[in-house]
Design a protein around this motif. Structure first.
Motif, PDB file in Angstrom:
ATOM      1  N   TRP A  77      39.689  36.984  46.842  1.00  0.00           N
ATOM      2  CA  TRP A  77      39.041  35.759  46.353  1.00  0.00           C
ATOM      3  C   TRP A  77      39.879  35.108  45.249  1.00  0.00           C
ATOM      4  N   GLY A  78      40.383  35.915  44.307  1.00  0.00           N
ATOM      5  CA  GLY A  78      41.208  35.378  43.236  1.00  0.00           C
ATOM      6  C   GLY A  78      42.505  34.789  43.756  1.00  0.00           C
ATOM      7  N   VAL A  79      43.166  35.508  44.669  1.00  0.00           N
ATOM      8  CA  VAL A  79      44.419  35.014  45.249  1.00  0.00           C
ATOM      9  C   VAL A  79      44.160  33.750  46.075  1.00  0.00           C
ATOM     10  N   TYR A  80      43.038  33.725  46.791  1.00  0.00           N
ATOM     11  CA  TYR A  80      42.653  32.550  47.586  1.00  0.00           C
ATOM     12  C   TYR A  80      42.618  31.294  46.716  1.00  0.00           C
ATOM     13  N   PHE A  81      41.903  31.378  45.598  1.00  0.00           N
ATOM     14  CA  PHE A  81      41.829  30.206  44.728  1.00  0.00           C
ATOM     15  C   PHE A  81      43.153  29.953  44.026  1.00  0.00           C
TER      16      PHE A  81
END
Length: 471
Positions: A331-335
């Motif tokens: 999720w963090g890498v996605y954003f």
């Protein structure tokens, strides 16, 4: 103890308020400190000592980190800062991530190490960041070291924001810890803000959360593409009203005791880009990573490549901070990737298109992001995305989907309107048009109505923890 519980609303809070205002100013911090420990110990009777230990470490390292003190050897502040970093990050890694590391080591290397019987202390992610930022600010010279342990202890343990934020920095409340002015006007504003937050949590978040639970736990033969999207949209509303509701209650409680905490949410779902979204969502966390990670890493001062690396580091750590599961890191890498794309070229393109298209773009990416965030079980995560994008052979819509939609259509309409500034603007216009009627009649009636409805909801459901308690 939960803000949204009968014990807190009708026992703990009234007792604290009565004792607080009946006492001389010089002992009010002591009252807040003692009752904040009681508040924490209600759910964490053992780990309250860990929080006290963290405060002691912050107190000592803060005093020693002051570089302006004459006669102090230059290595002392640096060592003190390192000790503070190691203590706070060590606590987080140990309690929050030990079992995660063991599980992954077992899977990767074929080991059979037993997991430790650790229970993560509630609020450790928040108070660790607060105590660490305090020592860093002292080291930087942004704030003076606090010489009174009670004052610092009250800041760390302050029950309105202890469990799930906002992340209140010491430099923002330093003067208020020593001198603050409690007024009837501020108290009234605090009650109003608290009621709004309670309503967000109990009436809105809990209600739409029931739909997400129903859809996410439904048998596959009841699912449809539309239902999968409906479930994640429900979660999108649930996590916003749950977390912003907690922040509203924290800010409102702060005002009741004379504090002014910074805002943590600013209608994030009206954003026209992901960059704008993260300027409106969990602002205290975003600004913490900016000031204590991104800028120290070099920010945007060392060229584009270094800036891109710094952004990805920050967003990986943001995901990692949220929990010991790979879905949070993804999720963090996605954003982080989306923000990089916007930084490099997308923002310029978004400025040239109609705002409503940018808004749709942002909402779709936000909903997909919450789809990653919502499931820490990879089986459920992958299955849900297959359902959302029609890759599992299910119908686009079915009878069960229509049943769910019919039951929650009105709720969705209410959620859409209340996630925008529309109601606030209507209130502001009424306040200007009929100030006396608004202040003396409309606002008190609204507060009473929310409190009564929320109490009725709570009477039928005594346990309703906040989603961010687990982070």
């Amino acid at each position: 103890m939960l803000f949204s519980s009968m014990v807190f609303l009708f026992l703990f809070l009234p007792v604290v308020l009565m004792l607080y205002y009946a006492s001389p100013r010089k002992v009010r911090n002591l009252i807040l400190f003692v009752f904040s420990l009681v508040f924490y110990a209600w759910g964490e009777p053992i780990y309250v000592f860990l929080m006290i230990a963290s405060t002691i470490v912050a107190y000592i390292t803060g005093l020693l980190a002051d570089k302006t003190k004459q006669g102090r050897k230059p290595w002392v502040p640096k060592v003190s800062l390192i000790v503070a970093i190691l203590w706070n990050m060590g606590l987080l890694l140990f309690f929050k991530y030990t079992n995660f590391f063991i599980e992954n080591a077992n899977n990767i290397f074929g080991l059979s190490i037993e997991k430790m019987g650790l229970v993560m202390p509630i609020g450790i992610s928040f108070y660790s960041f607060q105590t660490l930022s305090y020592v860093i600010d002292v080291y930087r010279g942004d704030v003076k070291a606090q010489k009174n342990y009670l004052t610092l202890g009250t800041y760390v343990a302050l029950f309105p924001q202890l469990i799930a934020g906002p992340i209140v920095r010491y430099k923002d409340v330093a003067e208020q810890m020593a001198k603050r002015k409690e007024t009837i006007s501020n108290f009234a504003q605090g009650v109003h803000r608290f009621a709004i937050g309670l309503g967000k949590k109990v009436i809105l978040a809990n209600s739409i959360g029931a739909l997400f639970d129903a859809i996410s736990n439904a048998p596959q033969d009841q699912m449809s593409v539309t239902a999968a999207w409906m479930g994640i949209i429900a979660y999108t509303f649930q996590i916003y009203f749950d977390f912003s509701g907690y922040s509203d209650m924290a800010i409102g409680l702060g005002k009741m005791f004379g504090f002014d905490f910074l805002e943590n949410f600013n209608y994030p779902y009206i954003s026209n880009s992901i960059t704008e979204f993260w300027r409106r969502w969990h602002m205290s966390l975003s600004s913490w990573f900016r000031d204590y990670v991104y800028i120290p890493l070099g920010g945007n001062r060392k060229g584009k490549v270094r800036q891109c690396v710094n952004i990805m580091i920050v967003w990986f750590l943001t995901g990692f901070w949220h929990g010991a599961n790979w879905n949070f890191m993804i999720w963090g890498v996605y954003f982080g990737v989306i923000l990089l794309c916007e930084k490099l070229f997308l923002l310029n393109a978004l400025k040239k298109i109609p705002k409503f298209i940018g808004h749709i773009y942002a909402l779709i990416l936000i909903v997909i992001g919450w789809g990653i965030f919502a499931f820490d079980d990879f089986g459920k995560l992958s299955q849900n995305f297959k359902n959302m994008f029609g890759l599992s052979g299910i119908d686009f819509v079915n009878h069960q989907t229509l049943v769910w939609f019919a039951g929650y259509a009105v709720t969705f309409v209410i959620l859409i309107f209340t996630s925008t500034p529309l109601i606030r603007k209507i209130g502001e216009k009424l306040k200007k048009a009929v100030p006396a009627v608004y202040s003396c009649v409309l606002q008190p009636l609204m507060v009473m109505a929310i409190l009564l409805i929320s109490t009725a909801y709570l009477a039928g459901n005594s346990f309703n923890p906040f989603l961010y308690f687990r982070f």
